[in-house]
Design a protein around this motif. Sequence first.
Motif, PDB file in Angstrom:
ATOM      1  N   THR A 152     -19.128 -24.442 -41.326  1.00 29.22           N
ATOM      2  CA  THR A 152     -19.226 -23.295 -40.423  1.00 29.22           C
ATOM      3  C   THR A 152     -19.890 -22.076 -41.055  1.00 29.22           C
ATOM      4  OG1 THR A 152     -16.912 -22.851 -40.997  1.00 29.22           O
ATOM      5  CG2 THR A 152     -17.328 -23.955 -38.907  1.00 29.22           C
ATOM      6  N   GLY A 153     -20.403 -22.222 -42.265  1.00 35.74           N
ATOM      7  CA  GLY A 153     -21.245 -21.195 -42.854  1.00 35.74           C
ATOM      8  C   GLY A 153     -20.524 -19.912 -43.217  1.00 35.74           C
ATOM      9  N   SER A 154     -21.296 -18.829 -43.231  1.00 37.61           N
ATOM     10  CA  SER A 154     -20.758 -17.518 -43.587  1.00 37.61           C
ATOM     11  C   SER A 154     -21.425 -16.465 -42.729  1.00 37.61           C
ATOM     12  CB  SER A 154     -21.009 -17.224 -45.079  1.00 37.61           C
ATOM     13  OG  SER A 154     -22.402 -17.141 -45.337  1.00 37.61           O
ATOM     14  N   ARG A 155     -20.899 -15.262 -42.784  1.00 34.34           N
ATOM     15  CA  ARG A 155     -21.492 -14.153 -42.037  1.00 34.34           C
ATOM     16  C   ARG A 155     -21.502 -12.918 -42.930  1.00 34.34           C
ATOM     17  NH1 ARG A 155     -16.379 -14.897 -39.878  1.00 34.34           N
ATOM     18  NH2 ARG A 155     -14.982 -13.103 -40.083  1.00 34.34           N
ATOM     19  N   PRO A 156     -22.323 -11.913 -42.588  1.00 35.35           N
ATOM     20  CA  PRO A 156     -22.436 -10.743 -43.456  1.00 35.35           C
ATOM     21  C   PRO A 156     -21.171  -9.898 -43.472  1.00 35.35           C
ATOM     22  CG  PRO A 156     -23.715 -10.448 -41.448  1.00 35.35           C
ATOM     23  CD  PRO A 156     -23.262 -11.868 -41.452  1.00 35.35           C
ATOM     24  N   ARG A 168     -24.059   1.790 -36.505  1.00 36.46           N
ATOM     25  CA  ARG A 168     -24.564   0.528 -35.954  1.00 36.46           C
ATOM     26  C   ARG A 168     -25.634  -0.094 -36.866  1.00 36.46           C
ATOM     27  NH1 ARG A 168     -27.499   1.599 -31.996  1.00 36.46           N
ATOM     28  NH2 ARG A 168     -27.459   3.866 -32.147  1.00 36.46           N
ATOM     29  N   PRO A 169     -25.239  -0.464 -38.101  1.00 40.05           N
ATOM     30  CA  PRO A 169     -26.227  -0.949 -39.071  1.00 40.05           C
ATOM     31  C   PRO A 169     -26.761  -2.332 -38.736  1.00 40.05           C
ATOM     32  CG  PRO A 169     -24.023  -1.216 -39.944  1.00 40.05           C
ATOM     33  CD  PRO A 169     -23.870  -0.455 -38.651  1.00 40.05           C
ATOM     34  N   TRP A 170     -27.954  -2.592 -39.235  1.00 36.37           N
ATOM     35  CA  TRP A 170     -28.504  -3.937 -39.206  1.00 36.37           C
ATOM     36  C   TRP A 170     -27.799  -4.784 -40.261  1.00 36.37           C
ATOM     37  CZ3 TRP A 170     -34.619  -3.945 -39.124  1.00 36.37           C
ATOM     38  CH2 TRP A 170     -35.063  -3.356 -37.940  1.00 36.37           C
ATOM     39  N   THR A 171     -27.777  -6.092 -40.003  1.00 34.22           N
ATOM     40  CA  THR A 171     -27.444  -7.082 -41.028  1.00 34.22           C
ATOM     41  C   THR A 171     -28.667  -7.995 -41.162  1.00 34.22           C
ATOM     42  OG1 THR A 171     -26.520  -8.664 -39.431  1.00 34.22           O
ATOM     43  CG2 THR A 171     -25.006  -6.994 -40.379  1.00 34.22           C
ATOM     44  N   ASN A 172     -28.511  -9.125 -41.834  1.00 33.88           N
ATOM     45  CA  ASN A 172     -29.647 -10.047 -41.937  1.00 33.88           C
ATOM     46  C   ASN A 172     -30.140 -10.489 -40.564  1.00 33.88           C
ATOM     47  OD1 ASN A 172     -27.109 -11.831 -41.994  1.00 33.88           O
ATOM     48  ND2 ASN A 172     -28.714 -13.353 -41.675  1.00 33.88           N
ATOM     49  N   ARG A 173     -29.229 -10.552 -39.581  1.00 33.40           N
ATOM     50  CA  ARG A 173     -29.649 -10.997 -38.249  1.00 33.40           C
ATOM     51  C   ARG A 173     -30.611 -10.007 -37.615  1.00 33.40           C
ATOM     52  NH1 ARG A 173     -25.418 -14.573 -34.778  1.00 33.40           N
ATOM     53  NH2 ARG A 173     -25.112 -16.200 -36.332  1.00 33.40           N
ATOM     54  N   HIS A 174     -30.265  -8.735 -37.634  1.00 31.38           N
ATOM     55  CA  HIS A 174     -31.178  -7.732 -37.096  1.00 31.38           C
ATOM     56  C   HIS A 174     -32.464  -7.675 -37.924  1.00 31.38           C
ATOM     57  CE1 HIS A 174     -27.192  -6.526 -35.654  1.00 31.38           C
ATOM     58  NE2 HIS A 174     -27.814  -5.952 -34.636  1.00 31.38           N
ATOM     59  N   GLY A 175     -32.322  -7.910 -39.227  1.00 30.06           N
ATOM     60  CA  GLY A 175     -33.479  -7.852 -40.104  1.00 30.06           C
ATOM     61  C   GLY A 175     -34.486  -8.944 -39.854  1.00 30.06           C
ATOM     62  N   PRO A 280     -16.699 -16.086 -45.564  1.00 28.78           N
ATOM     63  CA  PRO A 280     -16.759 -17.432 -44.990  1.00 28.78           C
ATOM     64  C   PRO A 280     -16.429 -17.441 -43.501  1.00 28.78           C
ATOM     65  CG  PRO A 280     -14.746 -17.163 -46.255  1.00 28.78           C
ATOM     66  CD  PRO A 280     -15.574 -15.942 -46.517  1.00 28.78           C
ATOM     67  N   GLY A 281     -17.081 -18.351 -42.783  1.00 31.94           N
ATOM     68  CA  GLY A 281     -16.803 -18.520 -41.360  1.00 31.94           C
ATOM     69  C   GLY A 281     -15.620 -19.435 -41.131  1.00 31.94           C
ATOM     70  N   THR A 282     -14.469 -19.041 -41.692  1.00 31.31           N
ATOM     71  CA  THR A 282     -13.276 -19.887 -41.600  1.00 31.31           C
ATOM     72  C   THR A 282     -12.082 -19.159 -41.007  1.00 31.31           C
ATOM     73  OG1 THR A 282     -12.594 -19.290 -43.853  1.00 31.31           O
ATOM     74  CG2 THR A 282     -13.978 -21.249 -43.622  1.00 31.31           C
ATOM     75  N   ASP A 283     -12.319 -17.982 -40.409  1.00 29.00           N
ATOM     76  CA  ASP A 283     -11.189 -17.186 -39.925  1.00 29.00           C
ATOM     77  C   ASP A 283     -10.597 -17.719 -38.634  1.00 29.00           C
ATOM     78  OD1 ASP A 283     -13.689 -16.464 -38.869  1.00 29.00           O
ATOM     79  OD2 ASP A 283     -12.907 -14.572 -38.104  1.00 29.00           O
ATOM     80  N   GLY A 318     -21.379 -26.529 -47.856  1.00 35.38           N
ATOM     81  CA  GLY A 318     -22.219 -25.368 -47.676  1.00 35.38           C
ATOM     82  C   GLY A 318     -21.511 -24.078 -48.045  1.00 35.38           C
ATOM     83  N   ASP A 319     -21.853 -23.013 -47.351  1.00 32.92           N
ATOM     84  CA  ASP A 319     -21.347 -21.689 -47.704  1.00 32.92           C
ATOM     85  C   ASP A 319     -19.834 -21.634 -47.815  1.00 32.92           C
ATOM     86  OD1 ASP A 319     -23.989 -20.961 -47.523  1.00 32.92           O
ATOM     87  OD2 ASP A 319     -23.670 -19.294 -46.136  1.00 32.92           O
ATOM     88  N   VAL A 320     -19.116 -22.362 -46.969  1.00 29.07           N
ATOM     89  CA  VAL A 320     -17.657 -22.208 -46.905  1.00 29.07           C
ATOM     90  C   VAL A 320     -16.960 -22.565 -48.213  1.00 29.07           C
ATOM     91  CG1 VAL A 320     -17.442 -22.472 -44.418  1.00 29.07           C
ATOM     92  CG2 VAL A 320     -17.404 -24.508 -45.869  1.00 29.07           C
ATOM     93  N   ASN A 321     -17.581 -23.364 -49.080  1.00 27.88           N
ATOM     94  CA  ASN A 321     -16.926 -23.672 -50.365  1.00 27.88           C
ATOM     95  C   ASN A 321     -17.364 -22.725 -51.483  1.00 27.88           C
ATOM     96  OD1 ASN A 321     -19.333 -24.772 -51.572  1.00 27.88           O
ATOM     97  ND2 ASN A 321     -18.894 -26.769 -50.647  1.00 27.88           N
TER      98      ASN A 321
END
Length: 491
Positions: A152-156, A168-175, A280-283, A318-321
């Motif tokens: 499930t990856g990760s998020r900023p 209202r900052p940008w993250t990698n997605r807005h970038g 991590p996208g584990t919440d 992937g990212d979650v570990n």
Amino acid sequence: MSEPHGTQESATYDVVVLGAGPVGQNVADRARAAGLSVAVVERELVGGECSYWACIPSKALLRPVIAVADARRVDGARQAVTGRLDTDGVFARRNRYVADWDDSGQARRVKSIGADLYRGQGRLDGPRRVTVTRDDGVRRHLTARHAVAVATGSRPVLPDIPGIAEARPWTNRHGTDSGTVPARLAIVGGGGVGVEMATLWQGLGSQVTLLVRRRLLPRMEAFAGELVAHGLAEAGVDVRIGVRVTALRRPDPAGPVTLTVDDGSELEADEVLFATGRTPGTDDIGLDTVGLTPGSWLDVDTTCLVRGVNGDWLYALGDVNHRALLTHQGKYQARTAGDAIGARAAGLPLDDGPWGDHATTADQHAVPQVFFTDPEAGAVGLTAGQAERAGYRVRAVDLDFDAAQGANLYADGYQGHARLVVDLDREILLGVTFVGPGVSELLHSATVAVAGEVPLKRLRHAVACFPTVSEIWLFLLAACRREHEQTRTGS
């Protein structure tokens, strides 16, 4: 693409995969190759962060910037570069590579490997059980005979500083999905995302200020960050190292944002982008139902089995570990774990020793990474400092690229630097770092040398073609030999 035709409220598969990004697709593919039935669950776009907001769009956007920079380094070509980049054309190129954020093609790929795709939020519901909740509230209950794979990856992560919600900052997605160029862009963070976004948006016409607390590219050799900082500054980026943002203000949602830094000074920008880490996208995937803490990184063994869970059924890839937040490394883990899942399901012995078919040994010894800045920075394995802290006796061998004629033909006045980290006891390479134009294409040869533990004596017989940038290998290995002879003779 809808769920499998005739899907009932419950279904049983050999393997259930949470996350349909490149990592999830790879583990599904390997499990299917082993003859196992597979369900793949995705709550957003099939293809994941990499396909729509990270690797693919950022590199599609960066390539025109770097291509123009490369042309300007070659006499005769630089005279042909007379204008600025066509931003509409650059954005159109990005849109093509992300398929206009339409995931139907990737959904068809999941189907083509013989896996069933379920759209919705997937959550563990006890051992080997997953509940999928669709946007319309409909639930499906899936049972896995052999494995559930979390991808499930990760998020900023945004820092907890005053005014950040208002800004209202940008993250990698807005970038990477913006279709307009801000006149002034402040970027906070000097890791890979920060330096690539600084390269990109300065190249597209923004006046970029890069704010960094310590140094650029902190996980690489120090010289990598220094050379990238120099390249950014030459391109016009205002690089400020040793500063920390303490507050933000944006009283008018349509107006500029003001950043306050720790020396009390202020900076005004039209947008601010934070590149300050990932979580991590584990919440919200039901970890509590199997005795794990929601929102945590998942600790895994060499086959990517999650530790602390009874039975050999829960994998994290992937990212979650948290081993290496890199798409290519997650896909490597997925291929390895998929083969291990197939072997366990068939009752076959595991080859999980160092460099075995079912062991992710490269996670500890040979992780490659590259940042598409100007100059590019690429590395694999350990830095000299990491190797020393791990207890190895090492020698760092350094060389500027101007020793290689191929580099100077690639770019007039080519500037770059390379380092080999040599294990003195085994006479093999523990790490390699390259910084310079086009060095990303050198990185796989370094990865083969490190992962293969190729002895230096044998590596010297790998002849580099003349005249190419890869000639740097010849000069690096000659320097290794000279230093070895000087040490042996005591001269």
